[in-house]
Scaffold this motif. Structure first.
Motif, PDB file in Angstrom:
ATOM      1  N   ASN A 285       0.823  -1.208   0.000  1.00 52.14           N
ATOM      2  CA  ASN A 285       0.000   0.000   0.000  1.00 52.14           C
ATOM      3  C   ASN A 285       0.855   1.255   0.000  1.00 52.14           C
ATOM      4  O   ASN A 285       0.531   2.235  -0.672  1.00 52.14           O
ATOM      5  CB  ASN A 285      -0.922   0.010   1.227  1.00 52.14           C
ATOM      6  CG  ASN A 285      -2.016  -1.036   1.096  1.00 52.14           C
ATOM      7  OD1 ASN A 285      -2.376  -1.405  -0.023  1.00 52.14           O
ATOM      8  ND2 ASN A 285      -2.517  -1.522   2.200  1.00 52.14           N
TER       9      ASN A 285
ATOM     10  N   SER B 150       2.039   1.846  -3.517  1.00 47.12           N
ATOM     11  CA  SER B 150       1.071   2.393  -4.468  1.00 47.12           C
ATOM     12  C   SER B 150       0.682   3.822  -4.075  1.00 47.12           C
ATOM     13  O   SER B 150       0.434   4.653  -4.950  1.00 47.12           O
ATOM     14  CB  SER B 150      -0.145   1.479  -4.637  1.00 47.12           C
ATOM     15  OG  SER B 150      -0.714   1.202  -3.410  1.00 47.12           O
ATOM     16  N   ASP B 151       0.678   4.132  -2.766  1.00 44.51           N
ATOM     17  CA  ASP B 151       0.454   5.530  -2.360  1.00 44.51           C
ATOM     18  C   ASP B 151       1.533   6.439  -2.917  1.00 44.51           C
ATOM     19  O   ASP B 151       1.263   7.526  -3.436  1.00 44.51           O
ATOM     20  CB  ASP B 151       0.444   5.655  -0.827  1.00 44.51           C
ATOM     21  CG  ASP B 151      -0.812   5.044  -0.221  1.00 44.51           C
ATOM     22  OD1 ASP B 151      -1.703   4.665  -1.008  1.00 44.51           O
ATOM     23  OD2 ASP B 151      -0.884   4.933   1.014  1.00 44.51           O
TER      24      ASP B 151
ATOM     25  N   HIS C 142      -2.817  -6.985  -6.905  1.00 40.78           N
ATOM     26  CA  HIS C 142      -3.235  -5.851  -6.107  1.00 40.78           C
ATOM     27  C   HIS C 142      -2.616  -4.552  -6.587  1.00 40.78           C
ATOM     28  O   HIS C 142      -3.223  -3.494  -6.500  1.00 40.78           O
ATOM     29  CB  HIS C 142      -2.826  -6.114  -4.647  1.00 40.78           C
ATOM     30  CG  HIS C 142      -3.362  -5.112  -3.684  1.00 40.78           C
ATOM     31  ND1 HIS C 142      -4.703  -4.972  -3.442  1.00 40.78           N
ATOM     32  CD2 HIS C 142      -2.727  -4.213  -2.905  1.00 40.78           C
ATOM     33  CE1 HIS C 142      -4.875  -4.013  -2.550  1.00 40.78           C
ATOM     34  NE2 HIS C 142      -3.695  -3.537  -2.204  1.00 40.78           N
TER      35      HIS C 142
END
Lengths: 336, 321
Positions: free
Chosen positions: A198, A201-202, A223
């Protein structure tokens, strides 16, 4: 997506490692680790490179980083060819491509404080000095969500996930455009893995980073990625955007890989393709299609003629695969 | 935040936890060392005592270690009765307890000779450890980084290692005059191959470390990689190796002196004292006994220190939260 200029283009990349042996240490053969790989990555895009261990995924990453000279092929970064640049001219290019390695324990120098780890690339390219440097490091610590007071500590004082954050901060430090994540989350346990994925991807959304995500973990890949390239024995066998590849895979190897992903639903009906035997040695790759020794659908032509990457019939644009079959049967033939 | 996105099969999207860093334990530095590495502390203490003895030898009740006294040859060290009668006589200085370790066949005070001999052993030990570490480090780094030279250098080192180091030192001493400096040079040459092999091995494995590859990828130049990433990480094994070389060098020095190929006989080194006492070993064993005991204790101290250092310098083992 096709209109954005390509950040990275890799063209027919080959890397053969010589094997030394014999009394005088002469070359006795080659490991065909990467044997003609072509792909590109656009700005802000994630391309995943998946495949079994030893299929040459990491070698592709290290070739792009120029950790060793490549055997053949071309690497273009933003319209400039970088694979044959002399070291002096290569340095400015290094600023733009950074790497995060798999092992969070050996990817940080145990004798360097976190501040120095993150500051090293900034100093190398003369991007900041003095208090400006400290501000920059602190900012990077914030970006990867590590407390600022961790700067004075040594890597061994951190957990695996925290170390991987330090590694990511180091990769971000010179203001890079492309980060090669070489199995960057594979060594972490599941919850930490999700946090790091995460975070990546942030950061991608925030900074417009392109990622080359090298992994064998298809669940993570699904994902995070935009497009996926599947590698087998040094070659790409299928490349498509995420949705297409995961919903309508074409190549038998891709289908075998996908069918091996555990589904957390006991009632789900599954068509598993079980591959038998091991991956053949990249020292003596099979003739014709490299997958024919394990492919349940292999026929005579596969043994002699090597299939080239071509558009998958009846699929979306940008879906390419290397298989002689236009239509791969759903079921594995029983009597073989 | 993508944390709130629906999770995909196989991924558990855990909420971002606050990053908790383990608190650092603050303790007095000396206390920590003694507590965690008792062997190192003991070895260090013992070595410090020996070093102090070498430095303060002139003030520790010694006389000139080379002064001859033919009239008082081979006096044995005072036994318990001599000491008791000395104490009960009210502390006057009867000749019986004047020579704590006795005298040798030329009447020289063995105690003084042993204490002054400490200087020779320590100088040789430390100098050999230092010089062989420095030279071995340079050779190891060169052969670890300059691949085409590696084969040549390592074959030469293999050749030198195929000769037992003490024989090599004897052969080298045979080419020159006996002096402390030449002993140091000879033993250093004999020890260098081992060090350079060690450093080369460490350098080769460090070069493959992901943090070195990451440094290359982030534009660090080779000299800086050597100074920042390679050198600091070879220092720990090198220091440990240096302590063991120091101990080995002291033994080598004693052997060279003992067989008459080391320091000139006029210098009271432990090897020389033992060599001179050898002829009288069966009747006057104390002449050999005292320098031998001091040599053993010093070597033990250095080895204990080295063992402790090996444990202490490994940052992974040193974690122990």
């Amino acid at each position: 997506m096709n209109r954005t200029p390509k950040l990275l283009e890799v063209n027919a990349l080959k890397k053969h490692f010589p094997l030394h042996g014999g009394l005088l240490g002469g070359t006795t053969g080659y490991v065909y680790a990467v044997d003609g790989v072509t792909f590109d990555i656009a700005k802000g895009e994630t391309l995943s490179l998946v495949g079994e261990s030893g299929c040459g995924k990491s070698t592709v990453g290290k070739s792009i980083l120029r950790l060793f000279p490549i055997t053949d092929g071309e690497v273009w970064l933003d319209g400039e060819r970088v694979d044959n640049l002399p070291p002096r001219q290569l340095r400015p290019m290094r600023r733009r491509v950074q790497v995060v390695f798999q092992d969070p324990f050996s990817s940080l120098n145990p004798r360097q404080r976190v501040r120095d780890v993150i500051a090293e690339p900034i100093l190398n390219f003369g991007l900041a000095h003095g208090s400006e440097l400290d501000d920059r490091v602190a900012e990077l610590m914030d970006k990867v969500r590590l407390p600022r007071d961790a700067m004075r500590r040594f890597p061994h004082e951190f957990s695996g996930g925290q170390r991987q954050r330090i590694g990511i901060a180091r990769a971000l430090a010179p203001g890079s455009d492309l980060i090669i994540c070489d199995e960057a989350v594979s060594a972490l346990d599941v919850s930490v893995k999700a946090q790091i994925v995460n975070l990546l991807s942030d950061l991608q959304d925030e900074l417009g980073l392109a990622l080359l995500f090298i992994s064998h973990d298809l669940a993570v890949v699904e994902h995070i990625t935009h497009r996926v390239a599947v590698m087998y024995l040094g070659k790409i066998v299928e490349l498509a955007d995420r949705r297409t590849l995961f919903s309508t895979p074409h190549h038998p190897y891709t289908r075998a890989l996908l069918s091996a992903v555990p589904v957390p639903d006991p009632k789900a009906e599954r068509h598993r393709i079980i591959l038998h035997g091991d991956v053949p040695s990249p020292i003596h790759p099979p003739s014709g299609c490299r997958f024919h020794t394990r492919c349940p659908f292999a026929f005579d032509r596969c043994r002699v003629e090597e299939p080239q990457l071509r558009a998958a019939p009846g699929s979306s644009a940008g879906h390419v695969m290397a298989c002689h079959l236009d239509q791969v049967p759903r079921e594995v033939p029983q009597a073989a | 935040m993508s944390t709130s996105e629906p999770s995909v099969a196989g991924i558990v999207a855990a909420p971002d936890l606050p990053e908790v860093l383990p608190p650092r334990k603050e303790r007095g530095r000396v206390g920590t060392v003694v507590y965690r590495h008792p062997t190192m502390a003991f070895g260090g203490l013992l070595l410090a005592l020996v070093v102090a003895m070498a430095i303060f030898a002139p003030w520790l009740g010694t006389v000139d270690p080379t002064a001859l006294a033919p009239a008082r040859r081979t006096r044995p060290p005072p036994d318990l009765i001599a000491w008791l009668s000395y104490w009960f006589a009210g502390g006057r200085h009867p000749p019986a307890v004047q020579y704590w370790f006795g005298t040798d066949m030329l009447g020289r005070d063995v105690y003084s000779r042993v204490l002054y001999g400490t200087r020779v052993s320590l100088i040789v030990g430390f100098a050999v450890a230092f010089f062989s570490a420095v030279v071995g480090m340079v050779i190891g780094l060169v052969s670890g980084f300059v691949r085409w030279l590696d084969a040549v250098i390592m074959r030469i080192m293999d050749g030198m290692m195929s000769i037992p180091s003490i024989l090599l030192a004897i052969a080298l001493m045979a080419l020159t005059r006996g002096s402390v400096r030449n002993v140091i040079i000879a033993i250093t040459i004999a020890e260098v191959p081992r060090v350079s092999r060690l450093v080369r091995g460490v350098v080769l494995s460090l070069r493959e470390q992901p943090y070195v590859e990451a440094a290359i990828a982030s534009g660090t130049r080779t000299p800086k990689i050597i100074i920042k990433h390679i050198l600091p990480n070879t220092l720990a094994p090198l220091t440990v190796q240096a302590t063991f070389i120091c101990a080995a060098a002291m033994i080598s020095e004693a052997i060279l002196s003992f067989i008459g190929a080391g320091t000139p006989p006029i210098i009271p080194s432990w090897g020389n004292i033992m060599a001179e006492g050898r002829a009288l070993w069966q009747v006057k064993p104390y002449i050999v006994f005292f320098p031998a005991v001091f040599l053993s204790i010093t070597v033990l101290a250095v080895n204990l220190l080295g063992d402790g250092l090996r444990d202490a310098l490994d940052p992974r083992l040193a974690k122990r939260i």
